[in-house]
Design an enzyme around this catalytic site. Structure first.
Site, PDB file in Angstrom:
ATOM      1  N   ASP A 287       0.851  -1.189   0.000  1.00 25.83           N
ATOM      2  CA  ASP A 287       0.000   0.000   0.000  1.00 25.83           C
ATOM      3  C   ASP A 287       0.884   1.235   0.000  1.00 25.83           C
ATOM      4  O   ASP A 287       1.985   1.210  -0.573  1.00 25.83           O
ATOM      5  CB  ASP A 287      -0.944  -0.023   1.201  1.00 25.83           C
ATOM      6  CG  ASP A 287      -2.291   0.595   0.880  1.00 25.83           C
ATOM      7  OD1 ASP A 287      -2.354   1.831   0.782  1.00 25.83           O
ATOM      8  OD2 ASP A 287      -3.277  -0.150   0.712  1.00 25.83           O
TER       9      ASP A 287
ATOM     10  N   HIS B 182      -3.759   6.053   2.968  1.00 21.23           N
ATOM     11  CA  HIS B 182      -4.539   4.869   2.623  1.00 21.23           C
ATOM     12  C   HIS B 182      -4.008   3.624   3.333  1.00 21.23           C
ATOM     13  O   HIS B 182      -4.777   2.829   3.892  1.00 21.23           O
ATOM     14  CB  HIS B 182      -4.517   4.673   1.104  1.00 21.23           C
ATOM     15  CG  HIS B 182      -5.462   3.628   0.612  1.00 21.23           C
ATOM     16  ND1 HIS B 182      -5.054   2.367   0.253  1.00 21.23           N
ATOM     17  CD2 HIS B 182      -6.803   3.650   0.433  1.00 21.23           C
ATOM     18  CE1 HIS B 182      -6.102   1.661  -0.140  1.00 21.23           C
ATOM     19  NE2 HIS B 182      -7.174   2.417  -0.044  1.00 21.23           N
TER      20      HIS B 182
ATOM     21  N   ASN C 238      -6.033  -2.849  23.988  1.00 26.15           N
ATOM     22  CA  ASN C 238      -4.996  -2.054  24.640  1.00 26.15           C
ATOM     23  C   ASN C 238      -5.565  -0.797  25.283  1.00 26.15           C
ATOM     24  O   ASN C 238      -4.825   0.098  25.678  1.00 26.15           O
ATOM     25  CB  ASN C 238      -3.895  -1.678  23.645  1.00 26.15           C
ATOM     26  CG  ASN C 238      -4.402  -0.807  22.499  1.00 26.15           C
ATOM     27  OD1 ASN C 238      -5.605  -0.647  22.344  1.00 26.15           O
ATOM     28  ND2 ASN C 238      -3.478  -0.281  21.701  1.00 26.15           N
TER      29      ASN C 238
ATOM     30  N   ILE D  12      -7.106   1.713  24.062  1.00 26.77           N
ATOM     31  CA  ILE D  12      -7.168   2.956  23.292  1.00 26.77           C
ATOM     32  C   ILE D  12      -7.666   2.653  21.883  1.00 26.77           C
ATOM     33  O   ILE D  12      -7.565   1.528  21.390  1.00 26.77           O
ATOM     34  CB  ILE D  12      -5.794   3.660  23.187  1.00 26.77           C
ATOM     35  CG1 ILE D  12      -4.805   2.776  22.412  1.00 26.77           C
ATOM     36  CG2 ILE D  12      -5.258   4.027  24.553  1.00 26.77           C
ATOM     37  CD1 ILE D  12      -3.530   3.499  22.031  1.00 26.77           C
TER      38      ILE D  12
ATOM     39  N   VAL E 233      -8.973   1.822  18.309  1.00 22.49           N
ATOM     40  CA  VAL E 233      -9.768   0.788  17.659  1.00 22.49           C
ATOM     41  C   VAL E 233      -9.064  -0.546  17.754  1.00 22.49           C
ATOM     42  O   VAL E 233      -7.916  -0.634  18.191  1.00 22.49           O
ATOM     43  CB  VAL E 233     -10.028   1.142  16.180  1.00 22.49           C
ATOM     44  CG1 VAL E 233     -10.864   2.408  16.059  1.00 22.49           C
ATOM     45  CG2 VAL E 233      -8.721   1.279  15.412  1.00 22.49           C
TER      46      VAL E 233
ATOM     47  N   ASN F  37     -13.481  -0.656  -7.140  1.00 17.30           N
ATOM     48  CA  ASN F  37     -14.636   0.227  -6.942  1.00 17.30           C
ATOM     49  C   ASN F  37     -15.044   0.953  -8.219  1.00 17.30           C
ATOM     50  O   ASN F  37     -15.388   2.120  -8.192  1.00 17.30           O
ATOM     51  CB  ASN F  37     -14.311   1.268  -5.867  1.00 17.30           C
ATOM     52  CG  ASN F  37     -13.963   0.635  -4.552  1.00 17.30           C
ATOM     53  OD1 ASN F  37     -14.754  -0.101  -3.987  1.00 17.30           O
ATOM     54  ND2 ASN F  37     -12.769   0.907  -4.083  1.00 17.30           N
TER      55      ASN F  37
ATOM     56  N   TYR G  12      -7.574 -12.902 -10.438  1.00 18.46           N
ATOM     57  CA  TYR G  12      -6.851 -14.157 -10.666  1.00 18.46           C
ATOM     58  C   TYR G  12      -7.436 -15.250  -9.773  1.00 18.46           C
ATOM     59  O   TYR G  12      -7.818 -15.005  -8.622  1.00 18.46           O
ATOM     60  CB  TYR G  12      -5.363 -13.965 -10.381  1.00 18.46           C
ATOM     61  CG  TYR G  12      -4.685 -13.021 -11.350  1.00 18.46           C
ATOM     62  CD1 TYR G  12      -4.437 -13.389 -12.666  1.00 18.46           C
ATOM     63  CD2 TYR G  12      -4.295 -11.752 -10.946  1.00 18.46           C
ATOM     64  CE1 TYR G  12      -3.815 -12.518 -13.555  1.00 18.46           C
ATOM     65  CE2 TYR G  12      -3.672 -10.869 -11.818  1.00 18.46           C
ATOM     66  CZ  TYR G  12      -3.443 -11.265 -13.125  1.00 18.46           C
ATOM     67  OH  TYR G  12      -2.834 -10.402 -14.004  1.00 18.46           O
TER      68      TYR G  12
ATOM     69  N   VAL H 220      -6.372 -15.725  -6.010  1.00 18.95           N
ATOM     70  CA  VAL H 220      -6.458 -14.555  -5.124  1.00 18.95           C
ATOM     71  C   VAL H 220      -7.884 -14.480  -4.575  1.00 18.95           C
ATOM     72  O   VAL H 220      -8.855 -14.633  -5.324  1.00 18.95           O
ATOM     73  CB  VAL H 220      -6.108 -13.257  -5.876  1.00 18.95           C
ATOM     74  CG1 VAL H 220      -6.238 -12.041  -4.948  1.00 18.95           C
ATOM     75  CG2 VAL H 220      -4.703 -13.329  -6.464  1.00 18.95           C
TER      76      VAL H 220
ATOM     77  N   SER I  94     -11.555  -1.398  -0.406  1.00 17.60           N
ATOM     78  CA  SER I  94     -10.313  -1.264   0.366  1.00 17.60           C
ATOM     79  C   SER I  94     -10.545  -1.538   1.840  1.00 17.60           C
ATOM     80  O   SER I  94      -9.667  -2.038   2.540  1.00 17.60           O
ATOM     81  CB  SER I  94      -9.754   0.153   0.228  1.00 17.60           C
ATOM     82  OG  SER I  94      -9.213   0.368  -1.028  1.00 17.60           O
TER      83      SER I  94
END
Length: 855
Positions: free
Chosen positions: A67, A100, A114, A116, A118, A192, A203, A206, A253
């Site tokens: 990414d 991103h 933890n 905090i 998310v 998208n 493929y 994947v 994504s």
């Protein structure tokens, strides 16, 4: 120059897991205590929170995320991040400069429990960011392939790709094949573009991830199609942001890292599973959505992390499918796995074939028998074909567009075995082939042509030729049926000496609007049109080529660009012409032999505005009698351009346009109606003489459009006006203004006939109605006409005046008046009928007044 791939915040992500040889961490734990967990609605939708008590982390493998890098300073990520690799600027860190990658990694593996922020699907992980997107989120397919190979070189076992490319790439395919041989699980977003599943998700090896909303409906942008495997939430997914912040993002994504996280937890739970096993586990445990079983919109269904980590792997989760009625979907460009044996000898599948073509099946069979499995293929409207499979065999069968059923059978005497079939589809050559070169260009004939083509093999180009016989305009559009087809259009003209002069390529590089268009002036000669795919790939898709040729419209009236060259404009005929330049003008002339009412219309104007017309008299060419710039607008409304009275003489019409046109012609008409006593509608009327005579005396009048409307019903106001004018003309003293006290509720003083009606009422000629009404605009009946004339003339009425009309009995209220006027020959009926209730026409009233008052 290669086209780059622009990645928006809503496109796919990449995740890679690298096995480290460490024992999986299996921790039974409560739900995460992260402060923003309540914002992460996707966690409960995919049931990750229910899976966490069983397994919530995997530090035994490295997960590679291809990414834009990662925010290494983010407190919710840095504990799970390994030193990354920057392929965009080698030697520099993989710090995220776009955002991103940080969003994707947060969904996948933000530090869980933890206290905090998310929680990722995986709480504790070893994430390897591989930066392949620059600060603008741009890359190319070669960089993607390099990123996959870099992840594999570092031992990645899961690779996540949250981006998409609509173009096939050989180098990318080779990298993905290497990943399959290496045992790495590849997960990618479907893309998208609201089109077919994009690469690398398309493929077969994947995991292609689509996106759904909170109600498990596919979001509009999410790519769909036969390659889609599974879906996950992709709308407003709450995650980490650059600068230690948090927020939402959407698209496939956001969906893909959830599936990659599930793959990591499956491997934590079952570390010996192969990449194929992990994919099958994801598919077999997905919650079915939409159509029963696999479908193009949602694949095998919604990701269920809890079920995925608690279930045992099925060797054949598509059972029962031992009959045609129970056939399971076998999408093209995908894999299926099943078992056959003595107790399960047959498996049935159904495949939707998008075009006429060939389907290849490559088999992996764990049997030493060379032909362990027989496959019978039933293409639509074709004879069935039976082929035999051994391990590693590839079989190719022709297929028609539509449904193809597939029957797999265990050969007799063969023990139980497992099989994997991977499908690949290749479209047939289009009907224009062979047309790969200028020499084999397919001729196009006609002014409106539409043909369909495709790129059935690598390097395919489609050539067409078109012969232009006259000057004109040519429009060419090529439109693909899916966005994987990246069209390039070339147009050239063969000049003297056989050299071809080419336009610059038509290539708009816009996947949201993938059509290519050319609109150009052309001259006589031979033109070549070449359609190709930008990457020179073979693509399973079609395009439509539409060609339209419009010749220059011939203006037969030219030269008529001055009034001295004006073309005759025949009355009643349609004149046509073009205005090829803004400086051009077309002149026409017509002659009136008598005073006339002239109407000019423009039934068709090729432009929407800017068209001007002016009318001149030969007696004064310096000033127009009438002109307007709104000819096009009036034409569109079907309105007249001009309507006016003109004395006899010669006239000129001048046309010009601020917007030139030469491929279509205007239409212009002129209508001449001779005037009789100033009227254009009485020349052949039976009451022409009386109307003309009374008009000359000022007793009757017509209308502003030079009509008298002799056959129109006369109103009470009109009748009273005519009658009083006749009385005045014959010497009767008639008041000019109403001086009575009677007030009529329906006759305001502003009414045009207020005084006339009042005087007629005052004289006793006109009677009123109940409720103080006089009904000025009501039509007068023939009976009322007779009665009012009789009153005005003071005709003596008695029963002996009863007429001899069959429809006027002696008891009729107006019988005496009708009889008296008929006896004097002032009034006529229709043979034996009078039609007393019929409306009196304006012509009938004129004739009656003329006779009764002898004017």
């Amino acid at each position: 120059m290669k086209k780059s791939i622009q990645i928006a915040v809503s496109v796919a992500m990449l995740l890679t897991l690298v096995p480290l040889g460490v024992r999986p961490a299996l921790a039974a734990a409560p739900a995460s205590n992260d402060s923003y967990l309540s914002n992460q609605l996707h966690i409960s939708q995919i049931k990750a929170d229910k899976a966490w008590p069983v397994v919530n982390s995997n530090q035994a493998i490295t997960i590679a995320v291809l990414d834009s890098g990662a925010d290494y300073n983010h407190p919710d990520l840095k504990g799970n991040l390994l030193p990354g690799v920057n392929l965009v600027n080698p030697g520099k860190s993989a710090q995220d400069d776009n955002g991103h990658g940080t969003e994707v990694i947060g969904v996948l593996a933000a530090k869980g429990n933890n206290g905090i922020g998310v929680s990722g699907v995986v709480w504790n992980a070893r994430i390897l960011p591989i930066k392949i997107l620059n600060k603008d989120a741009v890359t190319n397919v070669d960089m993607i392939a390099k990123g996959i190979n870099t992840a594999l070189d570092r031992g990645a076992k899961v690779i996540l790709m949250s981006f998409s490319s609509l173009s096939y790439s050989r180098s990318l395919k080779e990298a993905i094949d290497r990943a399959e041989r290496s045992g790495a699980v590849l997960v990618a977003a479907s893309g998208n573009e609201a089109s077919r599943v994009a690469y690398p998700a398309a493929y077969p090896t994947v995991v292609a991830v689509g996106a759904v909303n909170g109600k498990n409906k596919a979001i509009y942008q999410s790519n769909t199609g036969p390659e889609l495997n599974i879906v996950a939430p992709g709308l407003n997914v709450y995650t980490t942001k650059l600068g230690g912040k948090y927020g939402s993002f959407s698209g496939t994504s956001a969906a893909a890292p959830q599936v990659a996280g599930a793959a990591a937890l499956i491997l934590a739970r079952y570390p010996k599973l192969t990449a194929l096993d992990v994919r099958q586990m994801l598919y077999q445990t997905a919650t079915d959505l939409g159509e029963s079983g696999w479908d193009r919109q949602t694949g095998y269904g919604l990701l269920d992390v809890n079920k995925a980590v608690r279930s045992a792997l099925s060797g054949d989760f598509l059972e029962p499918n031992n009959s045609l009625q129970r056939a399971k979907a076998f999408p093209i460009e995908q894999q299926i796995r099943g078992n056959l044996g003595p107790n399960d000898t047959v498996d049935w599948f159904k495949m939707d074939v998008p075009y006429d073509g060939k389907v290849s099946f490559t088999a992996t069979i764990n049997s030493g028998v060379s032909s362990a499995m027989a496959a019978t293929f039933y293409p639509e409207n074709r004879t069935p074909i039976t082929q035999y499979f051994g391990n590693g065999d590839t079989v190719t069968v022709p297929a028609k567009a539509g449904r193809m059923n597939i029957k797999l059978m265990r050969n007799g005497g063969v023990n139980s075995f497992a099989y994997v079939l991977t499908s690949k589809f290749t479209i047939n050559p289009d009907r224009n082939e062979p047309n790969d070169t200028m020499a084999t260009a397919r001729p196009l004939v006609g002014n409106q042509i539409s043909v369909t083509g495709n790129f059935h093999q690598e390097g395919d180009q489609d050539w067409f030729s078109y012969y232009v016989r006259e000057y004109g305009h040519m429009d060419v559009t090529v439109t693909p049926d899916n966005k994987r087809v990246d069209l390039v259009l070339a147009i050239g003209k063969q000049e003297t000496g056989k050299n071809t002069v080419w336009d610059p390529l038509y290539d708009n590089v816009d996947r949201d609007n993938p059509s290519e268009r050319a609109s150009k002036e052309v001259s006589p000669g031979k033109y070549y049109i070449r359609v190709s795919e930008y990457q020179q790939n073979a693509v399973n898709g079609e395009y439509r080529l539409d060609l339209g040729f419009t010749p220059l419209k011939k203006d037969l009236n030219e030269p008529n660009d001055t009034y001295s060259r004006a073309s005759p404009l025949a009355a009643g005929g349609v004149m046509t012409g073009t205005i090829p330049t803004a400086s051009d003008a077309d002149w026409f002339q017509f002659t009136l032999n008598t005073d006339s009412y002239v109407t000019i219309r423009a039934p068709f104007i090729p432009v929407s505005s800017g068209f001007r017309i002016a009318l001149y008299s030969e007696k004064n060419m310096n000033y127009a009698l009438a002109s307007t710039n709104e000819v096009a607008e009036l034409s569109d409304r079907g309105s007249e351009i001009f309507s006016l009275r003109l004395p006899k003489g010669k006239y000129y019409v001048r046309l010009n346009s601020g917007i030139p046109f030469k491929y279509d012609a205007y239409k212009l008409t002129v209508t001449q109606q001779p005037l009789v006593s100033g009227y254009r509608d009485i020349s052949d009327h039976w009451a022409r003489t009386e109307i003309a005579r009374l008009s000359s005396k000022g007793i009757v009048q017509g209308f502003g459009d030079a009509t008298f409307k002799p056959n129109e019903a006369v109103t009470r106001a009109q009748f009273a006006t005519m009658l009083l004018q006749a009385m005045r003309a014959t010497g009767s003293k008639v008041a000019s203004a109403y001086s009575g006290r009677e007030v009529f509720s329906d006759l305001p003083k502003k009414h045009w006939a207020y005084n006339t009606l009042g005087v007629a009422y005052q004289l006793g000629v006109l009677k009123g109605y109940p409720n103080s009404q006089i009904k000025p605009d009501q039509a007068v009946s023939r009976a009322e006409m007779a009665a009012m004339i009789a009153r005005a003339k003071g005709v003596a009425l008695n029963s002996s005046s009863a007429p001899s009309y069959r429809d006027v009995p002696a008891s009729h209220w107006a019988a005496p008046a009708i009889g008296a006027l008929t006896a004097r020959n002032w009034l006529n009926g229709y043979g034996s009928l009078f039609k007393p209730q019929g409306s009196a026409t304006r012509a009938e009233v004129v004739v009656l007044i003329a006779k009764s008052y002898q004017v």
